[in-house]
Design an enzyme around this catalytic site. Structure first.
Site, mmCIF file in Angstrom:
data_model
loop_
_atom_site.group_PDB
_atom_site.id
_atom_site.type_symbol
_atom_site.label_atom_id
_atom_site.label_comp_id
_atom_site.label_asym_id
_atom_site.label_seq_id
_atom_site.Cartn_x
_atom_site.Cartn_y
_atom_site.Cartn_z
ATOM 1 N N LYS A 1 -19.216 24.085 -10.945
ATOM 2 C CA LYS A 1 -20.233 23.178 -10.407
ATOM 3 C C LYS A 1 -21.535 23.951 -10.343
ATOM 4 C CE LYS A 1 -20.163 18.874 -8.966
ATOM 5 N NZ LYS A 1 -19.245 17.823 -9.433
HETATM 6 P P1 NAD Z 1 -26.307 9.498 -8.009
HETATM 7 O O1 NAD Z 1 -27.351 10.488 -7.698
HETATM 8 O O2 NAD Z 1 -26.395 8.701 -9.260
HETATM 9 O O3 NAD Z 1 -26.157 8.469 -6.787
HETATM 10 C C1 NAD Z 1 -25.958 8.879 -5.472
HETATM 11 C C2 NAD Z 1 -26.136 7.663 -4.605
HETATM 12 O O4 NAD Z 1 -25.782 7.988 -3.264
HETATM 13 C C3 NAD Z 1 -27.578 7.166 -4.572
HETATM 14 O O5 NAD Z 1 -27.582 5.741 -4.575
HETATM 15 C C4 NAD Z 1 -28.084 7.688 -3.231
HETATM 16 O O6 NAD Z 1 -29.147 6.938 -2.708
HETATM 17 C C5 NAD Z 1 -26.824 7.516 -2.408
HETATM 18 N N1 NAD Z 1 -26.833 8.259 -1.161
HETATM 19 C C6 NAD Z 1 -27.230 9.518 -0.915
HETATM 20 N N2 NAD Z 1 -27.137 9.789 0.390
HETATM 21 C C7 NAD Z 1 -26.659 8.671 0.982
HETATM 22 C C8 NAD Z 1 -26.343 8.329 2.318
HETATM 23 N N3 NAD Z 1 -26.513 9.198 3.313
HETATM 24 N N4 NAD Z 1 -25.862 7.074 2.574
HETATM 25 C C9 NAD Z 1 -25.696 6.182 1.577
HETATM 26 N N5 NAD Z 1 -25.984 6.456 0.286
HETATM 27 C C10 NAD Z 1 -26.454 7.692 0.002
HETATM 28 O O7 NAD Z 1 -24.915 10.305 -7.947
HETATM 29 P P2 NAD Z 1 -23.525 9.916 -8.579
HETATM 30 O O8 NAD Z 1 -23.408 10.606 -9.882
HETATM 31 O O9 NAD Z 1 -23.308 8.457 -8.473
HETATM 32 O O10 NAD Z 1 -22.534 10.687 -7.589
HETATM 33 C C11 NAD Z 1 -22.106 10.121 -6.357
HETATM 34 C C12 NAD Z 1 -20.852 10.850 -5.906
HETATM 35 O O11 NAD Z 1 -19.846 10.747 -6.916
HETATM 36 C C13 NAD Z 1 -21.026 12.346 -5.641
HETATM 37 O O12 NAD Z 1 -20.154 12.720 -4.599
HETATM 38 C C14 NAD Z 1 -20.552 12.958 -6.932
HETATM 39 O O13 NAD Z 1 -20.132 14.292 -6.757
HETATM 40 C C15 NAD Z 1 -19.414 12.035 -7.257
HETATM 41 N N6 NAD Z 1 -18.992 12.041 -8.674
HETATM 42 C C16 NAD Z 1 -19.883 11.727 -9.655
HETATM 43 C C17 NAD Z 1 -19.439 11.707 -10.977
HETATM 44 C C18 NAD Z 1 -20.335 11.290 -12.109
HETATM 45 O O14 NAD Z 1 -19.837 11.157 -13.222
HETATM 46 N N7 NAD Z 1 -21.606 11.049 -11.893
HETATM 47 C C19 NAD Z 1 -18.109 12.027 -11.278
HETATM 48 C C20 NAD Z 1 -17.223 12.323 -10.238
HETATM 49 C C21 NAD Z 1 -17.685 12.322 -8.938
#
Ligand code: NAD
Length: 421
Positions: A109
């Protein structure tokens, strides 16, 4: 564990989960830290000239957890909370996730402590390029392959790939996954995590005898994972009654207009401004009644304070680490009321399709969207069956079963390879 450079609540959580599963697997004490501690970490300072002429220095990190099964693989996060403990925990979880999915990777990461929303497009590009440039001695398409995570996206991956390639004197598309299709990305990667979350949410509904049509869902986080999950659920008739991001939370028991929300988020990058009447306190949103709760934002949002108040029947964890160990103990007790699809299983669609993208890039042979999706769902179903079988056989939670399979896979490989020198 002796004191280490890795600290903080997220790292402690990864350690507590590991110790719990290591007890279950009866791993001797002296074999545990070889499995758990990250292999290596790079910390970098990234100076960037801002639009106002001043220079700011951003702290960046990359943690490679283990090298036993192949290259390391994992996302890069741009968020103010990023520190080395958080990044290490996320790398460790990636290892168990890749092992559970049967992928030939260790976990990694990376991240930069920055709020990307506060940067101009030019500043974001400069930071992305400088971070990648600092990483060059540490990574490679057969060493460590990056991907998007919170706060980064396809565009950032394109800048990463371009920067790395410029230094090599040739295009090295396989250095990152989650790139735009125009630059060697795979169709389906952008949607993979959210669609995978929805796919396994449907599996959980089957398991507890709930029809998707008319079931209700609340989705926390409306970025890549949350918005695609909400869209995919709604397409099969699930009524999305609540959504939130870091700027707003909306709730309507009669159902929200998901297409209008997606349009609003696309145009404004945030949910704020969508509606005044539908606003709800973000903490209250999580405890509203619903069939399915999808935390898809960040770590540690289901904790000892709210877990007893949850009124859902299924939790499908889109985010990494959304449930603290204290909350998990309560969920374990409430196993008959709330069915948990744990993060290691639930959000693995992202890294599975990243693996497909890497393989396609190495072979320069590209697949259709149907092929990608079919292979994704086959892979998720295989992991789902393994986790359910293990949970039933050992009488443990789905989370512990997923962790047990992941940890055991890495452990076996380490034991067979032996200890060098
Ligand atoms: P992103 O940046 O596209 O979206 C994150 C979202 O979370 C945004 O809408 C943001 O406004 C919201 N957010 C942040 N703080 C918040 C809060 N306190 N309350 C409510 N909403 C809040 O990120 P993403 O890629 O969608 O990732 C989200 C989660 O999924 C993370 O934990 C990431 O590690 C996990 N994840 C992502 C992927 C991927 O392929 N992108 C894969 C596996 C896991």
């Amino acid at each position: 564990m002796a004191s280490s450079a890795y600290q903080g609540p997220v790292f402690d959580m990864a350690l507590a989960q590991f110790q719990d599963v290591a007890d279950h697997l009866e791993i001797p004490e002296d074999r545990r830290m070889r499995l758990f501690m990250p292999k290596r970490t790079l910390m970098v300072s990234c100076p960037v000239r801002l639009d106002n002429g001043k220079t700011n220095v951003f702290q960046g990190y990359r943690v490679q957890h283990h090298l036993t099964l192949g290259p390391t693989k994992g996302g890069t996060r741009f968020a103010p909370s990023v520190d080395v403990g958080e990044v290490a925990a996320l790398a460790i979880w990636m290892s168990w996730k890749c092992a559970l999915a049967g992928l030939p990777y260790g976990g990694a990461k990376g991240g930069v402590a920055v709020d990307p929303m506060e940067l101009s497009p030019r500043e974001l590009e400069m930071l992305s390029r400088r971070y990648m440039q600092e990483m060059i001695p540490f990574i490679g398409p057969h060493t460590d392959v990056m991907a998007p995570d919170m706060g980064t996206n396809e565009q950032v991956m394109a800048w990463f790939m371009d920067t790395y390639s410029m230094y090599q004197g040739k295009t090295v598309a396989e250095i990152v996954t989650g790139k735009p299709v125009e630059t060697g990305g795979t169709v389906g990667r952008r949607e993979a995590t959210g669609r995978g979350v929805a796919h396994l949410a449907f599996r959980a509904m089957e398991e507890i005898g709930l029809q998707p049509q008319g079931a209700t869902a609340i989705v926390q986080g409306f970025g890549n994972v949350g918005s695609v999950a909400a869209h995919t659920l709604a397409a099969r008739g699930v009524k999305i009654v609540g959504v939130s991001d870091h700027t707003a939370a909306y709730y309507n028991p009669a159902g929200l207009d998901i297409v209008a929300l997606l349009d609003h988020a696309r145009q404004n990058r945030i949910l704020r401004g969508f509606s005044n009447e539908l606003s709800i306190d973000p903490a209250e949103l999580l405890i509203q009644p619903c069939d399915l709760l999808v935390p898809a934002a960040m770590e540690r949002v289901i904790d000892a304070h709210n877990v007893e108040k949850l009124r859902c029947r299924i939790i499908a964890e889109g985010a990494n680490g959304p449930t603290t160990p204290a909350a998990d103990a309560v969920l374990d007790r409430r196993r008959d009321e709330i069915f948990v699809v744990p993060d290691l299983l639930c959000n693995a669609g992202g890294v599975i399709v990243s693996y497909f993208e890497w393989v396609q890039g190495l072979q320069q042979f590209f697949w259709s969207e149907d092929e990608v999706m079919e292979r994704l769902y086959t892979a998720l179903d295989r992991s789902w069956k393994q986790v359910r079988a293990r949970a039933t056989k050992d009488g443990i939670s789905n989370r512990k079963a997923a962790l047990a399979i992941g940890v055991q896979t890495v452990r076996r490989a380490k034991e067979v390879r032996g200890l060098f020198p």
